[in-house]
Write a protein that holds these residues in place. Structure first.
Motif, short mmCIF file in Angstrom:
data_model
loop_
_atom_site.label_atom_id
_atom_site.label_comp_id
_atom_site.label_asym_id
_atom_site.label_seq_id
_atom_site.Cartn_x
_atom_site.Cartn_y
_atom_site.Cartn_z
N LEU A 1 -33.76 5.03 -20.33
CA LEU A 1 -33.50 6.26 -19.59
C LEU A 1 -33.94 7.49 -20.38
CD1 LEU A 1 -32.24 7.77 -17.19
CD2 LEU A 1 -30.02 7.61 -18.36
N GLN A 2 -33.54 7.56 -21.64
CA GLN A 2 -33.87 8.72 -22.45
C GLN A 2 -35.35 8.75 -22.81
OE1 GLN A 2 -31.01 8.58 -25.68
NE2 GLN A 2 -29.36 9.36 -24.37
N ARG A 3 -35.98 7.58 -22.92
CA ARG A 3 -37.42 7.52 -23.15
C ARG A 3 -38.17 8.09 -21.95
NH1 ARG A 3 -38.36 2.01 -23.54
NH2 ARG A 3 -37.21 2.12 -25.51
N ALA A 4 -37.73 7.70 -20.75
CA ALA A 4 -38.38 8.20 -19.54
C ALA A 4 -38.23 9.72 -19.41
CB ALA A 4 -37.79 7.50 -18.32
N ILE A 5 -37.03 10.22 -19.67
CA ILE A 5 -36.79 11.66 -19.58
C ILE A 5 -37.65 12.42 -20.59
CG2 ILE A 5 -35.08 13.49 -19.94
CD1 ILE A 5 -32.98 11.53 -18.83
N THR A 6 -37.71 11.91 -21.82
CA THR A 6 -38.50 12.57 -22.86
C THR A 6 -39.98 12.58 -22.50
OG1 THR A 6 -36.91 11.88 -24.56
CG2 THR A 6 -39.11 12.53 -25.30
N ILE A 7 -40.49 11.46 -22.01
CA ILE A 7 -41.90 11.38 -21.65
C ILE A 7 -42.21 12.33 -20.49
CG2 ILE A 7 -43.67 9.87 -20.65
CD1 ILE A 7 -42.44 7.59 -22.30
N ILE A 8 -41.32 12.40 -19.51
CA ILE A 8 -41.52 13.31 -18.38
C ILE A 8 -41.58 14.76 -18.86
CG2 ILE A 8 -40.38 14.27 -16.34
CD1 ILE A 8 -39.36 11.43 -15.76
#
Length: 300
Positions: free
Chosen positions: A5-12
């Protein structure tokens, strides 16, 4: 789950900033390229500022005096720098960078079990794990799942990790728990009271032992359990003896932007230490806490 979840948010967020900058340059407005980054950072800093203001409003007289504006400002600045390192780097990308050191033949003293809090995983403890490894101290740091389930659901994970550390060292363990992790440890001892004998000392950092006003409108199960006056907290407290609570040392602060009022981090019957000018995430980095844990690991 939290790492993904946090990886996706950071990449976005990174893609958004990079795309904005590229579009500005392509249209001949290079001077506007940094606006997206300023929007992201500024929005995050403003959200944290709102947390600190709310915490200051909800202050209650007790073990900690109301924090002066200067202390709140310093705590806010440091938290603006600290929290992104945890939620945008360590946890999403580095949670498996440092493996547990359980079976080390050269381990010294009592082993340490590290228990993270809400919206976190074992990557939260990377600085601690590096320091413990450098000192030859065995440690384990499980990730608690499901991320938004009941705090009671973490008991089995903590039980396995505690048993593994104890079996490998044949020594009682020292537990360090941040935020919700302190409640998870208490829930573990409620489910596995026979495991209390495995524990030498429990150090909690900014744990909402009596709930937190921040969880007032929490939608998740574990968030609702952390509400002030929740049935879950009352039930948990009713199962604990004074002897069990005497094993706890609780660190709390009047600049905590997540667990407030500050006195809600106190556990009656435990030893309490106040850390001024320190926000919620940053509190786990305070040297005083690490030094106390080191003392607890020493065999006398």
């Amino acid at each position: 789950m939290i790492a993904r979840l946090q990886r996706a948010i950071t990449i976005i967020l990174v893609v958004f900033v990079a795309g904005w900058a590229a579009a500005c340059v392509a249209r001949g407005h290079a001077a506007h390229a940094a606006w997206a980054a300023l929007l992201v950072v500024g929005g995050y800093a403003a959200f944290l500022a709102a947390e600190f203001i709310y915490a200051a409003i909800r202050h209650e007289d007790g073990a900690a005096a109301r924090a002066p504006v200067g202390q709140l400002l310093r705590a806010w600045i440091v938290e603006v720098i600290t929290a992104p390192l945890v939620f945008c780097w360590r946890q999403p990308f580095r949670s498996q960078a440092i493996p547990d050191a359980v079976d080390s033949k050269d381990a010294q003293g009592r082993p340490v079990l590290l228990v993270h809090g809400f919206l976190c995983n074992r990557g939260f403890w990377n600085p601690w794990m590096r320091r413990l490894r450098a000192r030859g101290i065995a440690f384990g740091a499980p990730s608690l799942e499901p991320a938004f389930g009941s705090i009671d659901a973490y008991a089995d994970t903590i039980e396995r990790a505690a048993r593994q550390l104890h079996a490998a060292s044949d020594q009682p363990i020292v537990i360090v728990a941040h935020s919700m992790g302190g409640l998870a440890v208490r829930a573990w001892l409620r489910r596995y009271p026979q495991s209390e004998g495995l524990v030498w000392r429990i150090v909690t950092i900014a744990s909402p032992h009596q709930g937190t006003a921040f969880a007032r409108h929490a939608p998740s199960t574990n968030g609702q359990q952390m509400q002030i006056g929740s049935r879950w907290l009352s039930s948990l407290a009713g199962t604990e003896s004074l002897e069990r609570r005497a094993k706890f040392t609780c660190y709390f602060g009047n600049c905590d932007n997540i667990v407030f009022p500050a006195t809600r981090a106190l556990l009656p019957g435990a030893v309490h230490h106040h850390l001024p000018s320190t926000a919620h995430v940053r509190m786990a980095s305070r040297r005083e806490i690490f030094d106390e844990v080191l003392r607890a690991t020493e065999l006398r």
